[in-house]
Each structure stands twice: as C-alpha cells, then as structure tokens.
Design an enzyme around this catalytic site. Structure first.
Site, short mmCIF file in Angstrom:
data_model
loop_
_atom_site.label_atom_id
_atom_site.label_comp_id
_atom_site.label_asym_id
_atom_site.label_seq_id
_atom_site.Cartn_x
_atom_site.Cartn_y
_atom_site.Cartn_z
N LYS A 280 0.84 -1.20 0.00
CA LYS A 280 0.00 0.00 0.00
C LYS A 280 0.87 1.25 0.00
O LYS A 280 2.02 1.19 0.46
CB LYS A 280 -0.87 0.02 1.27
N ASP A 350 -2.87 -7.60 -1.62
CA ASP A 350 -3.61 -6.66 -0.78
C ASP A 350 -5.09 -7.03 -0.69
O ASP A 350 -5.82 -6.46 0.12
CB ASP A 350 -3.45 -5.24 -1.36
N ARG A 354 -10.44 -11.40 1.91
CA ARG A 354 -11.28 -12.44 1.33
C ARG A 354 -10.58 -13.80 1.38
O ARG A 354 -11.22 -14.84 1.41
CB ARG A 354 -11.69 -12.05 -0.09
#
Ligand code: BES
Ligand code: MN
Ligand code: ZN
Length: 499
Positions: A280, A350, A354
């Site tokens: 990020k 990233d 999930r």
C-alpha cells in the site's frame, strides 16, 4: 464510569449536576423538568422564553442553581420534536449530555432522569438501556500510552426514577446497556491498540482472558493446526509475517442450547495490513491497524452475549493474521488451495481479507450453522459507495438478510443491502484456478463478496463489508470519540437475540 439506579426525585439529588430534558416547542415544562423549574423559581421557563434554548435535539443548556436545590448545576438536554422521539433519540440525548458535561472541569458525578419514559411513552426498560448505552458509548477513552494518561471525564451517573414501581425495569434496562457497552468498549480497545501490541497471538490471549472471565468456551488454532486442516489460503497471507496466525473460536452455549444449530459469526482479523508484496502507499498506512475491526466486533459481541446471558447458541470465529511483505511472503501470481480443495489465484496480495475468510468460512461448516454472518473491513470501495454511513450487506438468504436489516434498525448500526450478481463471478474467473482474488476496480465491493460466496457451502450466509465504519476520523459521531467505533457489536447482539 459507574452507572447506578435509584428511586427518588431528581430535584433533590445531591450531585455535581442533575440532567433533565425538554421537547421542542414546550414553553412550560411538566414532569421532572417542571419540578426542577419550580424549585428554581421558573429559571428553565425563563431560559426558554429568552429564545436561547428551544429543546432542539442534541442541544443542551446549563443553569447554575444558586443554592436553591442540592445540586449546583442543571443541564437541560433537548429531545427535539416529541412526535419523532424514539429510542435512538434517548441514546443520542444521553451522548449529548456526556459530551456537554465532559467540558466542565467541576463535574464528576451526575444524576439523570430516563428520557422518554414519561410523556414520550417509550418502554421503560428499553429507554433505560439506551440511556446507559449512550452515556457509556460517549464516555469511552482509548488505551493510553502517555506519561500523563487521559481518564474519563465523568466518574458516575445515577439514573433517578420517580415511580418506585418502575425502578426494577430501569435497573434491568441499565444492566443490559452496561453489558452491551462492555462488548463495544472491548471491540474499541482491540481496534485502538497499536499493531505492535495487538498481533494475532496477543489478540488470542486477550480473547482467552475475556472468555475465562465471562464463561465462554475458547479454542485457539495455531499455524500447525491450520496446516493440518489444509487451510492453505489463509496461511498464504501469513507467510510474510513473523507473527503466528491464530484462529480464535469462542462458543456461547447456555444450558439447553448445546445441541441447537448455532448462529456463527466470523470476523476478519488482519492485525496489520501493509498490502504485502502488493504494498500500500505509506500515507495513512498506520490506520490499517483497524483491519481487524471485524474480528473485534465478533469477539466484542461474544463478550456481550455472555455478559447478558442471551439464551442462544452462538459461535464466534476470528481469523487473525498479519499481512506483511517479506522474502517468504506470498506473491501475485501464486495459486493457493484451501480447506475445501478449492483454489484461488492471487492477483493482489492486498486483497487478503477475502483469502482469510475463504478458509474461516470453510472451517465453520463443521458446526452445521443455522446461519453464518461474516464481518470484514474488506474494501475501500464500500466507503466510496456508501460513505461512513452504512456497512454493505450481502446475503444468499432473504430471511437472514431481513433479520440483519431489522437488527440494524433496532441498534442504529446501519446496513445497506447490495447485490450478489452472477455476473460478478465472470469478473473473478481465473485462467488457471477456480477464482482469482481481485476483479479490478469496477464493482469492487460486489466482486469481493462474490469471491467469499464461492467458499461458503451448506448454510445461509451474509457478509458485511464494514471497512468505512470501524474508524471515525472526523470526531463528529456523538456516540464515540474520534477513533475506534466498535461498529457491529450492538448489531450482532440484536441479531442474536432476535434470531
Ligand atoms: N483492508 C483493506 C480494505 C480497506 C481499505 C479497509 C481502506 C479500510 C480502509 C483490504 O484488505 C484491501 O486492501 N482491499 C483492497 C482490495 C483490492 C486490492 C482488490 C482495496 O479495497 O483497495
Ligand atoms: Mn488489503
Ligand atoms: Zn485488509
């Protein structure tokens, strides 16, 4: 802060400040407010006549009593229009009271009436519960790491009920509010803690300590056990971290419910999300300590359910992993296999939430759940769609969806239903694996939910994307100071009770 309940006359309480209320448009207050107005020779009526205070919702006015009654101060809190007043109004009025009194250095102990239980005709216990909730939620102080730590502005709040026959109902309501707020406080503490303090093993030890105190059963699986179970998708996310992943399992099964099909709650518990190899940007990365907000809500809700003794079997599972870049980290392009044998191609490291949910949701099938609800800070896209005003709700079952929407209405923790279109599955088809973990920018909230749905089997399921709800950056939420919100605890407690 302590909350007490007593029977008596609010005007006679000897404390730093007494709290009464006013509906908008009332010129001469009655009830408890009227009694205080009389004792102050009409000071509240004169305040209204001056035009400075109209009883508008969430406004307050402070009066000094000049020795006319035992308490040196009276705070009048506005309740807005009486036709619109409801339990959410009670919660907000209590919070407005705390926020106003926190600014007064001389006020430590206060006494209040139960807003709305008189002329507004709200259920006494329910009004007392929301009064306690609003009071405690607004008074929260995060863990402190300063040499001179901040402490709560108020030490105690006494709820004063004039009608002696209602005191037991007030006490019962306050007890419920206190039990719910305890879970919200814990969730906020977990989220607030810095990521070097609260990592998966530490999170697990806090859950164990809470379980020992409240009577929940607690089991924690480490990486060896998860490897044994072939949870290769969850474990891939943990490869880059020196902190061991943990699957925290809490069970609440009061006597007689042990064999019931449980409600199962699953939380994303990424204790820090750097993005991994798909790293990020550094601006605001610190806030990714809140990426365990789903796990915090689940563990906080389990605490409240135990404290309240809710007569339902509920299992809470928190999938706790740290997502770090490292020589051993998983990569974009990797293909991983989970517990069910289903495979996933990694497009972005990233999109890790999930992935941990895929194996956690496969794991919980063993409980033959009546329903499974997962909570996850899954996508930035949900915040683009809904702002910090509602979590996204996805469900493969209408009864569960409706129960969640009803719980959202009751708790005031908003949800907005979003679709699980079949077309989303096309977007996450992979050439080499069954699915891939990112479908790109378009429909990013829906494709993330669709990915998770692929790994759910054999139970009604709902997914709440709470990414925009767990942290309040602007400090405008009356029910929480700036920072961790504890979103989801009140919603889940309500769901478990109604389900
Ligand atoms: N934890 C983030 C989602 C997030 C973003 C939460 C901002 C709170 C605030 C999640 O793991 C993530 O990185 N999602 C990506 C998914 C993308 C790579 C498909 C996102 O939303 O950008
Ligand atoms: Mn991420
Ligand atoms: Zn994340």
């Amino acid at each position: 802060m302590q909350i007490h309940v007593t029977s008596g006359n609010i005007a006679q309480q000897a404390t730093d400040c007494i709290v009464v209320n006013l509906f908008e448009g009332v010129a001469h207050p009655g009830g408890a407010t009227g009694a205080v107005d009389n004792a102050l020779s009409g000071a509240i009526s004169r305040l209204i006549a001056s035009g400075d205070f109209s009883g508008e919702a969430n406004t307050t006015a402070l009066l000094y009593t000049d020795g006319k009654i035992a308490a040196p101060r009276v705070l009048v809190v506005g309740l807005g229009q009486s036709e619109k007043f409801d339990l959410h109004g009670v919660r907000k009025a209590a919070a407005a009271t705390v926020n106003a009194l926190a600014k007064l250095k001389g006020v430590k102990n206060v006494a209040t009436i139960v807003h709305g239980a008189g002329i507004a005709g709200l259920d006494t216990a329910a009004a007392a519960q929301t009064l306690a909730e609003g009071t405690l939620l607004a008074a929260y102080v995060s863990p402190q790491y300063k040499r001179e730590p901040q402490s709560a502005a108020l030490a105690s709040c006494t709820v004063v009920e004039f009608d002696a026959t209602k005191v037991d109902a007030v006490q019962a309501g306050v007890d419920r509010g206190v039990g719910i707020a305890a879970g919200v406080y814990s969730a906020r503490n977990y989220v607030s803690e810095p990521p070097n303090v609260l990592y998966p093993v530490e999170f697990a030890s806090r859950a164990r300590a809470m379980a020992a105190e409240t009577g929940l059963a607690c089991t924690v699986l480490g990486e060896a056990e998860m490897r044994e179970l072939k949870m290769g998708i969850l474990l891939a996310v943990s490869l880059g971290s020196v902190r061991e992943a943990q699957l925290i399992i809490l069970e609440h099964a009061p006597a007689g419910t042990e064999n019931d099909a449980p409600l199962v709650l699953v939380g994303k518990g990424i204790t820090f999300d750097t993005g991994g190899i798909s790293i990020k940007p550094s601006a605001n990365m610190w806030l990714m300590k809140d990426d365990m907000g789903g796990a915090a809500a689940v563990i906080g809700a389990m605490e409240s359910l135990a404290r309240l003794g809710v007569p339902k079997r509920v299992i809470g599972v928190a999938a706790c992993v740290e997502n770090m870049p490292d020589g051993g980290a998983f990569r974009p392009g990797d293909i991983v296999t989970g517990m069910t044998g289903k495979t996933a191609e990694i497009i972005s490291t990233d999109a890790e939430g999930r992935l941990v949910l895929a194996d956690a949701l496969a794991y919980v099938a063993r409980y033959n759940p009546a329903a499974v609800v997962d909570l996850a800070t899954l996508t930035g896209a949900v915040g683009v769609a809904l702002g910090p005003h509602a979590a996204g709700l996805f469900a493969n079952d209408d009864a569960l969806k409706d129960a969640l929407l009803a719980a959202a209405d009751q708790s005031g923790e908003r949800l907005w239903h979003l679709p699980l279109y079949d077309e989303y599955l096309d977007t996450i088809k992979s050439d080499m694996a069954e699915v891939q973990n990112s479908g790109g920018r378009m429909g990013g909230v829906g494709t993330s939910a669709k990915f998770i749905e692929h790994f759910t089997e054999g139970y009604p399921w709902a997914h709440l994307d709470i990414a925009s709800m767990v942290w309040d950056s602007n400090g405008k939420n009356p029910l929480a100071p700036k920072g961790a919100v504890g979103y989801g605890v009140r919603l889940l407690v309500e769901l478990a009770e109604q389900w």
